[in-house]
Design a protein around this motif. Structure first.
Motif, PDB file in Angstrom:
ATOM      1  N   THR A 118      46.968  83.803  12.345  1.00 54.90           N
ATOM      2  CA  THR A 118      48.104  83.019  12.264  1.00 54.90           C
ATOM      3  C   THR A 118      48.511  82.179  13.347  1.00 54.90           C
ATOM      4  OG1 THR A 118      48.781  84.617  10.387  1.00 54.90           O
ATOM      5  CG2 THR A 118      50.612  83.100  11.527  1.00 54.90           C
ATOM      6  N   ILE A 119      48.238  82.972  14.691  1.00 51.60           N
ATOM      7  CA  ILE A 119      48.532  82.242  15.966  1.00 51.60           C
ATOM      8  C   ILE A 119      47.826  81.000  16.108  1.00 51.60           C
ATOM      9  CG2 ILE A 119      48.197  82.783  18.618  1.00 51.60           C
ATOM     10  CD1 ILE A 119      49.090  85.664  17.891  1.00 51.60           C
ATOM     11  N   LEU A 122      49.360  78.153  14.059  1.00 51.74           N
ATOM     12  CA  LEU A 122      50.769  77.569  14.499  1.00 51.74           C
ATOM     13  C   LEU A 122      50.716  76.206  15.062  1.00 51.74           C
ATOM     14  CD1 LEU A 122      51.871  81.112  15.794  1.00 51.74           C
ATOM     15  CD2 LEU A 122      52.657  79.941  13.690  1.00 51.74           C
ATOM     16  N   PRO A 123      51.914  75.624  14.596  1.00 52.88           N
ATOM     17  CA  PRO A 123      52.038  74.285  15.375  1.00 52.88           C
ATOM     18  C   PRO A 123      51.853  74.159  17.005  1.00 52.88           C
ATOM     19  CG  PRO A 123      53.546  74.575  13.902  1.00 52.88           C
ATOM     20  CD  PRO A 123      52.950  76.061  13.886  1.00 52.88           C
ATOM     21  N   GLN A 133      68.054  74.616  15.882  1.00 54.03           N
ATOM     22  CA  GLN A 133      67.481  75.915  16.363  1.00 54.03           C
ATOM     23  C   GLN A 133      68.713  76.825  16.400  1.00 54.03           C
ATOM     24  OE1 GLN A 133      64.241  75.255  15.584  1.00 54.03           O
ATOM     25  NE2 GLN A 133      64.182  77.237  16.625  1.00 54.03           N
ATOM     26  N   ASP A 139      64.072  77.893  10.135  1.00 55.97           N
ATOM     27  CA  ASP A 139      63.749  79.164  10.095  1.00 55.97           C
ATOM     28  C   ASP A 139      62.232  79.197  10.626  1.00 55.97           C
ATOM     29  OD1 ASP A 139      63.102  81.722   9.690  1.00 55.97           O
ATOM     30  OD2 ASP A 139      64.323  81.879   7.702  1.00 55.97           O
ATOM     31  N   LEU A 140      61.954  79.451  11.720  1.00 56.48           N
ATOM     32  CA  LEU A 140      60.450  79.577  12.179  1.00 56.48           C
ATOM     33  C   LEU A 140      59.824  80.764  11.659  1.00 56.48           C
ATOM     34  CD1 LEU A 140      60.998  78.925  16.317  1.00 56.48           C
ATOM     35  CD2 LEU A 140      60.167  77.395  14.250  1.00 56.48           C
ATOM     36  N   ASP A 141      60.592  82.012  11.306  1.00 55.87           N
ATOM     37  CA  ASP A 141      59.712  83.089  10.477  1.00 55.87           C
ATOM     38  C   ASP A 141      59.373  82.568   9.275  1.00 55.87           C
ATOM     39  OD1 ASP A 141      60.244  84.783  12.463  1.00 55.87           O
ATOM     40  OD2 ASP A 141      62.319  85.383  11.961  1.00 55.87           O
ATOM     41  N   GLU A 142      60.158  81.796   8.596  1.00 54.50           N
ATOM     42  CA  GLU A 142      59.827  81.235   7.154  1.00 54.50           C
ATOM     43  C   GLU A 142      58.750  80.267   7.445  1.00 54.50           C
ATOM     44  OE1 GLU A 142      59.268  80.132   3.318  1.00 54.50           O
ATOM     45  OE2 GLU A 142      60.357  81.989   4.298  1.00 54.50           O
ATOM     46  N   LEU A 143      58.432  79.523   8.448  1.00 56.96           N
ATOM     47  CA  LEU A 143      57.283  78.730   8.625  1.00 56.96           C
ATOM     48  C   LEU A 143      56.144  79.374   8.882  1.00 56.96           C
ATOM     49  CD1 LEU A 143      56.176  75.790   9.166  1.00 56.96           C
ATOM     50  CD2 LEU A 143      56.931  76.048  11.711  1.00 56.96           C
ATOM     51  N   VAL A 144      56.299  80.610   9.704  1.00 55.44           N
ATOM     52  CA  VAL A 144      55.184  81.240   9.899  1.00 55.44           C
ATOM     53  C   VAL A 144      54.495  81.926   8.724  1.00 55.44           C
ATOM     54  CG1 VAL A 144      54.464  83.636  11.112  1.00 55.44           C
ATOM     55  CG2 VAL A 144      55.827  81.825  12.468  1.00 55.44           C
ATOM     56  N   ARG A 146      54.708  80.710   5.939  1.00 53.67           N
ATOM     57  CA  ARG A 146      53.985  79.692   4.797  1.00 53.67           C
ATOM     58  C   ARG A 146      52.752  79.351   5.634  1.00 53.67           C
ATOM     59  NH1 ARG A 146      58.056  75.619   1.862  1.00 53.67           N
ATOM     60  NH2 ARG A 146      59.966  76.982   2.015  1.00 53.67           N
ATOM     61  N   ILE A 147      52.672  79.324   6.885  1.00 51.60           N
ATOM     62  CA  ILE A 147      51.265  79.055   7.529  1.00 51.60           C
ATOM     63  C   ILE A 147      50.210  80.354   7.248  1.00 51.60           C
ATOM     64  CG2 ILE A 147      50.006  78.942   9.762  1.00 51.60           C
ATOM     65  CD1 ILE A 147      52.674  77.663  10.597  1.00 51.60           C
ATOM     66  N   ARG A 148      50.798  81.456   7.139  1.00 50.58           N
ATOM     67  CA  ARG A 148      50.017  82.579   6.722  1.00 50.58           C
ATOM     68  C   ARG A 148      49.414  82.549   5.560  1.00 50.58           C
ATOM     69  NH1 ARG A 148      50.120  87.308   9.657  1.00 50.58           N
ATOM     70  NH2 ARG A 148      52.348  87.796  10.733  1.00 50.58           N
ATOM     71  N   SER A 150      49.036  79.586   3.864  1.00 49.09           N
ATOM     72  CA  SER A 150      48.270  78.361   3.609  1.00 49.09           C
ATOM     73  C   SER A 150      46.755  78.545   3.483  1.00 49.09           C
ATOM     74  CB  SER A 150      48.666  77.335   4.637  1.00 49.09           C
ATOM     75  OG  SER A 150      48.211  77.755   5.842  1.00 49.09           O
TER      76      SER A 150
ATOM     77  N   VAL B  45      45.366  70.813   5.852  1.00 47.62           N
ATOM     78  CA  VAL B  45      45.817  72.048   4.740  1.00 47.62           C
ATOM     79  C   VAL B  45      47.087  71.396   4.273  1.00 47.62           C
ATOM     80  CG1 VAL B  45      46.524  74.275   4.856  1.00 47.62           C
ATOM     81  CG2 VAL B  45      44.623  73.576   6.106  1.00 47.62           C
ATOM     82  N   PHE B  54      61.538  72.248   6.763  1.00 48.64           N
ATOM     83  CA  PHE B  54      61.618  72.210   7.992  1.00 48.64           C
ATOM     84  C   PHE B  54      61.659  70.929   8.656  1.00 48.64           C
ATOM     85  CE2 PHE B  54      58.854  75.611   6.177  1.00 48.64           C
ATOM     86  CZ  PHE B  54      59.540  76.731   6.713  1.00 48.64           C
ATOM     87  N   PHE B  59      51.752  69.010  11.158  1.00 53.23           N
ATOM     88  CA  PHE B  59      51.672  69.449  12.631  1.00 53.23           C
ATOM     89  C   PHE B  59      50.107  69.792  12.851  1.00 53.23           C
ATOM     90  CE2 PHE B  59      52.771  73.227  10.140  1.00 53.23           C
ATOM     91  CZ  PHE B  59      51.673  74.027  10.279  1.00 53.23           C
ATOM     92  N   ILE B  60      49.679  69.668  14.045  1.00 57.50           N
ATOM     93  CA  ILE B  60      48.305  70.271  14.309  1.00 57.50           C
ATOM     94  C   ILE B  60      48.156  71.395  14.806  1.00 57.50           C
ATOM     95  CG2 ILE B  60      48.596  69.256  16.799  1.00 57.50           C
ATOM     96  CD1 ILE B  60      45.524  68.230  16.432  1.00 57.50           C
ATOM     97  N   TRP B 110      54.997  82.646  20.684  1.00 55.96           N
ATOM     98  CA  TRP B 110      54.905  81.307  20.332  1.00 55.96           C
ATOM     99  C   TRP B 110      56.354  80.627  20.261  1.00 55.96           C
ATOM    100  CZ3 TRP B 110      56.622  79.458  15.205  1.00 55.96           C
ATOM    101  CH2 TRP B 110      56.258  78.212  15.035  1.00 55.96           C
TER     102      TRP B 110
END
Lengths: 150, 203
Positions: A118-119, A122-123, A133, A139-144, A146-148, A150, B45, B54, B59-60, B110
């Motif tokens: 995931t790291i 991340l953007p 913020q 909500d950065l946790d929610e963004l993380v 969604r990336i998890r 994806s 993706v 958001f 984003f990259i 991060w």
């Protein structure tokens, strides 16, 4: 810049059926997914074009290519992809796709990327809107999360 | 974070070189999707709700191999999608060293680092990526050629562009936006840029 450009011609993939590791956060991309992507790009289709022309969901198809979804259980579904990719029936490419799908049946990819994977995804940059913020607008946790997924 | 200064002309030259080095230099409109996916080997993706939740189109990734993009934008906002890909590619081409130097030990790390990028530096990075995207999607030679083509059409219709420069500019932006498959704003930003000479050509 130019020295990182990928080769122009994609070679015919060998008829092998192994699970390989890819740059996608170290996640196991499958040979089936890799072939889907190779054949699509070799055919000159972008992800958006290909999915739009064939009625596939771009998010799901991208997951299939990246090994985040398992290869289909049914030959009918594999055939649908092979035809969409305009592979010639009975050709080496055609069989390589079916072979790869068969070899991977039963594999259950993880629903989520682990922390390390995931790291990497991340953007790299994020708009610094401190007011947002602070007010909890983003909500950065929610963004993380969604990336998890994806 | 130290963002090196890049002039408009330098950014324009880097964008032109990126296009000419690709296998898609002869395609019009610019084949940005294939440049990203095949040329640079990046994954696209789609993520549902990225924009709504958001306020991010795309984003990259930190490893520079993935462009995550709002699924709705990908499926329904073609011009915006194209610009978004070009913008994120700009970060990869222009800011590889800067972004590569960012290291995160954990997701919490991060979160703390990513929101601490100074507004000023972030603004520089965004300006550079936007300018790169604009110049990549609207190559100078094509713009020259097609700008003259539309001006000649206006003249053929019996109008003198110098009498109605604003109205002509408006028409040109709309017409060229369709040709280049970008928004009219992208064309307008280019034509009215102080480092370009298009407005004087309407006089």
């Amino acid at each position: 810049m130019s020295n990182e450009m990928v080769g122009l011609e994609l070679p015919l993939p060998p008829r092998c059926c192994k699970v390989i590791t890819t740059p996608y956060g170290g996640h196991d991309m499958t040979r089936f997914g890799e072939l889907l992507k190779e054949f699509r790009l070799a055919g000159g289709w972008s992800l958006r074009e290909f999915c739009s022309e064939n009625g596939f969901d771009a998010g799901n198809y991208s997951k299939l290519e990246r090994g985040r979804f398992p290869a289909p259980d049914s030959d009918e579904r594999v055939e649908a992809y092979a035809r969409a990719l305009e592979l010639k029936e009975g050709s080496d490419q055609w069989f390589s796709l079916f072979d790869a799908a068969a070899a991977e049946r039963g594999r259950l990819p993880s629903d989520l990327l682990d922390d390390e994977q995931t790291i990497d995804k991340l953007p790299a940059l994020f708009r610094t809107i401190r007011s947002e913020q602070q007010s909890g607008g983003i909500d950065l946790d929610e963004l993380v999360e969604r990336i998890r997924r994806s | 974070m130290d963002v090196p200064f890049l002039s408009y002309d330098e950014l324009k030259a880097i964008a032109a070189r990126t296009l000419s080095d690709s296998s898609y230099a002869d395609r019009f409109p610019v084949a940005i999707e294939m440049i990203v996916e095949r040329g640079f080997g990046m994954d696209v993706v789609p993520i549902r709700g990225l924009q709504n939740a958001f306020n991010i189109d795309a984003f990259i990734s930190r490893d520079l191999t993935t462009i995550s993009v709002d699924e709705f934008v990908l499926e329904n906002r073609f011009n915006r999608y194209r610009f978004t890909l070009a913008h994120e590619l700009g970060h990869r081409v222009l800011h590889r060293d800067i972004l590569g130097a960012m290291e995160f030990d954990s997701i919490d790390d991060w979160k703390s680092q990513i929101t601490q990028i100074p507004e000023r530096e972030y603004g520089f990075l965004e300006y550079q990526a936007n300018t790169f995207a604009n110049c990549l999607l609207v190559p100078a030679d094509e713009l020259d050629l097609r700008f003259d083509g539309v001006v000649n059409q206006i003249k053929a219709a019996g109008l003198n562009p110098s009498d109605y420069p604003d109205e002509c500019l408006d028409s040109i932006c709309t017409a060229l936006g369709k040709q280049f498959e970008v928004s009219r704003n992208v064309i307008q930003n280019r034509l009215t840029n102080k480092y370009e000479d298009f407005e004087s050509r309407l006089q």
